[in-house]
Write a protein that holds these residues in place. Structure first.
Motif, short mmCIF file in Angstrom:
data_model
loop_
_atom_site.label_atom_id
_atom_site.label_comp_id
_atom_site.label_asym_id
_atom_site.label_seq_id
_atom_site.Cartn_x
_atom_site.Cartn_y
_atom_site.Cartn_z
N MET A 1 0.28 0.52 11.94
CA MET A 1 -0.38 0.04 13.16
C MET A 1 -1.76 0.63 13.30
O MET A 1 -2.73 -0.05 13.56
N THR A 2 -1.83 1.94 13.14
CA THR A 2 -3.13 2.59 13.29
C THR A 2 -3.08 3.97 12.63
O THR A 2 -2.02 4.57 12.50
N THR A 3 -4.25 4.41 12.17
CA THR A 3 -4.37 5.76 11.61
C THR A 3 -5.59 6.43 12.23
O THR A 3 -6.54 5.75 12.62
N VAL B 1 0.87 -1.17 0.00
CA VAL B 1 0.00 0.00 0.00
C VAL B 1 0.91 1.22 0.00
O VAL B 1 1.98 1.20 0.61
N THR B 2 0.52 2.26 -0.71
CA THR B 2 1.34 3.47 -0.77
C THR B 2 0.49 4.68 -0.43
O THR B 2 -0.67 4.75 -0.85
N MET B 3 1.04 5.57 0.38
CA MET B 3 0.25 6.71 0.87
C MET B 3 1.06 8.00 0.80
O MET B 3 2.24 8.02 1.11
N ALA B 4 0.37 9.07 0.44
CA ALA B 4 1.00 10.40 0.41
C ALA B 4 1.22 10.89 1.84
O ALA B 4 0.31 10.84 2.67
N ILE B 5 2.43 11.35 2.10
CA ILE B 5 2.83 11.79 3.44
C ILE B 5 3.05 13.30 3.41
O ILE B 5 3.81 13.82 2.60
N GLU B 6 2.36 13.98 4.33
CA GLU B 6 2.51 15.43 4.42
C GLU B 6 3.74 15.80 5.24
O GLU B 6 4.43 16.78 4.95
N PHE C 1 -10.94 -14.47 25.86
CA PHE C 1 -9.96 -13.55 25.31
C PHE C 1 -10.11 -13.48 23.80
O PHE C 1 -10.75 -14.32 23.17
N VAL C 2 -9.54 -12.42 23.25
CA VAL C 2 -9.51 -12.26 21.80
C VAL C 2 -8.10 -11.87 21.39
O VAL C 2 -7.40 -11.15 22.11
N ALA C 3 -7.68 -12.37 20.24
CA ALA C 3 -6.40 -11.97 19.66
C ALA C 3 -6.63 -11.53 18.22
O ALA C 3 -7.48 -12.10 17.53
N GLN C 4 -5.88 -10.52 17.80
CA GLN C 4 -5.92 -10.19 16.37
C GLN C 4 -5.09 -11.26 15.69
O GLN C 4 -4.02 -11.64 16.16
N THR C 5 -5.62 -11.82 14.60
CA THR C 5 -4.94 -12.97 13.97
C THR C 5 -4.70 -12.75 12.48
O THR C 5 -4.77 -13.69 11.69
N ASP C 6 -4.39 -11.51 12.14
CA ASP C 6 -3.91 -11.17 10.78
C ASP C 6 -4.94 -11.48 9.70
O ASP C 6 -6.12 -11.64 10.00
N ASN C 7 -4.52 -11.54 8.46
CA ASN C 7 -5.47 -11.67 7.36
C ASN C 7 -5.32 -13.02 6.66
O ASN C 7 -4.23 -13.58 6.55
N PRO C 8 -6.45 -13.55 6.20
CA PRO C 8 -6.45 -14.90 5.61
C PRO C 8 -5.97 -14.94 4.17
O PRO C 8 -5.75 -16.03 3.64
N TYR D 1 -4.91 -2.12 6.49
CA TYR D 1 -4.24 -3.38 6.83
C TYR D 1 -4.21 -4.28 5.59
O TYR D 1 -5.10 -4.21 4.74
N PRO D 2 -3.20 -5.15 5.50
CA PRO D 2 -3.06 -6.00 4.32
C PRO D 2 -4.34 -6.75 3.95
O PRO D 2 -4.96 -7.38 4.81
N SER D 3 -4.73 -6.62 2.70
CA SER D 3 -5.92 -7.25 2.10
C SER D 3 -7.24 -6.59 2.53
O SER D 3 -8.27 -6.85 1.93
N GLY D 4 -7.21 -5.78 3.57
CA GLY D 4 -8.43 -5.13 4.04
C GLY D 4 -9.34 -6.03 4.86
O GLY D 4 -10.30 -5.56 5.46
N LEU D 5 -9.04 -7.33 4.91
CA LEU D 5 -9.89 -8.27 5.67
C LEU D 5 -9.12 -8.76 6.89
O LEU D 5 -8.17 -9.53 6.74
N TRP D 6 -9.52 -8.33 8.06
CA TRP D 6 -8.78 -8.69 9.26
C TRP D 6 -9.55 -9.73 10.06
O TRP D 6 -10.78 -9.69 10.09
#
Lengths: 275, 275
Positions: A52-54, A15-20, A185-192, A223-228
């Protein structure tokens, strides 16, 4: 001239983003930390070059990692967030009136420091008097806790750098001990799409430890693929069987009770990974 | 050295992919057409520099644009696909045994030609004897059709170039006339993160013409934001109220009956766009 930041999400796609503006860059004791101002998503925290976060899309992750487990538990009083130094998960936890204490254990104090400085809408709740902030190793913290928490959220980075241990089976065994007898508990488990083996492995590990294991998804554009994916391990309460009377009204931008239920309907290829 | 292709999805954000080889490039009568071989997603069709479909993730879009409306209609016999020259929607339509005839109206014959050549797993069904392929203007085709179709799928590009007319209110009025008295249609309606006004406008237009209007989502990694919306306008059948006996088993990689229902549970900020 505009600078562009590119995260290589795999060897072959990014992913590429314009940085101010670059607001801060530092090699901390644990990782490379960069805070940049993007034109599309507002201020953005990068760790080891990964988003990580925006400011603009953080609500999806933070609402979904929090409200799904917290509405599943009928009376969550003491909640632990492992990682999550940006404070977004804590902000959402505090929306639940039953919560008496929210503990944050973040290994890298610099993440907290610069989130407070540059992501105030995310980190602002870290100073609430129900919150206890510990700069400590989450793995070690879990190893020493016994039946202490109603709900634990593993809000980690991807499994590189300091977070590697947070994807190991031994960590989930520690979590089971750290939870009360009816905890979950819950864990973030990346994208499939790009990390199918990771989700499959973590699911299997958690399923061998917890009687109830469930995977749910959310759309996160940066986040990668958009599906977390998020994986819940629970001793007693099933997140797919929450009584409608349990839900109270929250101010949210992504989460709804209907979406809570719908998020567990997995695409066929994700279901197949969990067999 | 690897070449990289970047699609600027907005002025400030893009996706970038490693390209092994450019298979074909041509300025057709309607648009710039490029077929490239990517390392992550297999062969990929670009129109005017925008990702249309890739071999690896096309199943999401094609299954979701097809099976949701086709299971909503109790006995779809004649189906029209407007656009969709890659053939993926037609491939999925033919999985429904009630379908007697599937008509494809694609404005750009070159899309069909190069899809057949470089995307055979997607375009292969275009030679099925239930399929009628017309190289024609979808807007004009719709304007001349009267009560001809059970289900119409608008599988268009984004609203630039030849597809602009396919996002206009007059087109939806034509679709209403082209459908049988119990017919329904679906249109791809872009993503709510970067194009919220588009979805809101199309939804309003369709709602003023059709008694039942519903929006659903799917995750498509190569499309902007990863969260894609589809909007259904229906004269009689409600896609959120399909009897469970209606679903028959299909070979799919994304769609399931549970996901059909779940896809209509919208994130709060998307719900709010539709008010």
């Amino acid at each position: 001239m505009t600078d562009w930041f590119t995260e290589k999400q795999t060897e072959h796609v990014g992913v590429t983003m314009a940085i101010e503006e670059t607001l801060h860059s530092e090699k901390t004791a644990f990782q490379q930390l960069d805070m940049v101002k993007t034109r599309q998503f507002g201020n953005m925290l990068l760790l080891d070059g990964m988003v990580m976060t925006t400011e603009k899309d953080e609500f999806v992750y933070h609402e979904m990692v929090t409200h799904v487990p917290l509405f599943t538990h009928p009376h969550p009083k003491h909640v632990l967030v492992v990682g999550g130094g940006d404070g977004g998960a804590i902000r959402e936890v505090l929306k639940h009136p039953s919560v008496e204490k929210a503990t944050l254990v973040e290994i890298d104090g610099k993440v907290i420091e610069y989130a407070k400085k540059y992501l105030p809408t995310i980190a602002g709740s870290l100073s609430d008097n129900r919150v206890e902030v510990k700069v400590d190793d989450g793995f070690a913290h879990i190893a020493h806790a016994k039946e202490a928490y109603d709900v634990i959220m593993v809000d980690s980075t991807e499994p590189v750098g300091p977070a590697v241990k947070l994807f190991e089976r031994g960590f989930y065994e520690g979590i089971a001990r750290a939870l009360k007898p009816d905890g979950l508990f819950v864990a973030q488990t990346d994208n499939p799409w790009f990390q199918p083996e990771l989700l499959a492995k973590v699911y299997t590990d958690i399923q061998e430890i917890f009687p109830i294991t469930r995977v749910y998804t959310a759309n996160i554009p940066t986040y990668p693929s958009g599906l977390w994916t998020f994986t819940i391990g629970s001793k007693q309460y099933d997140p797919t069987k929450v009584a409608s009377t349990r839900f109270h009204t929250l101010e949210t931008k992504y989460y709804t009770p209907a979406l809570h239920m719908a998020a567990f309907a997995l695409p066929k290829f994700v279901q197949d990974l969990l067999k």
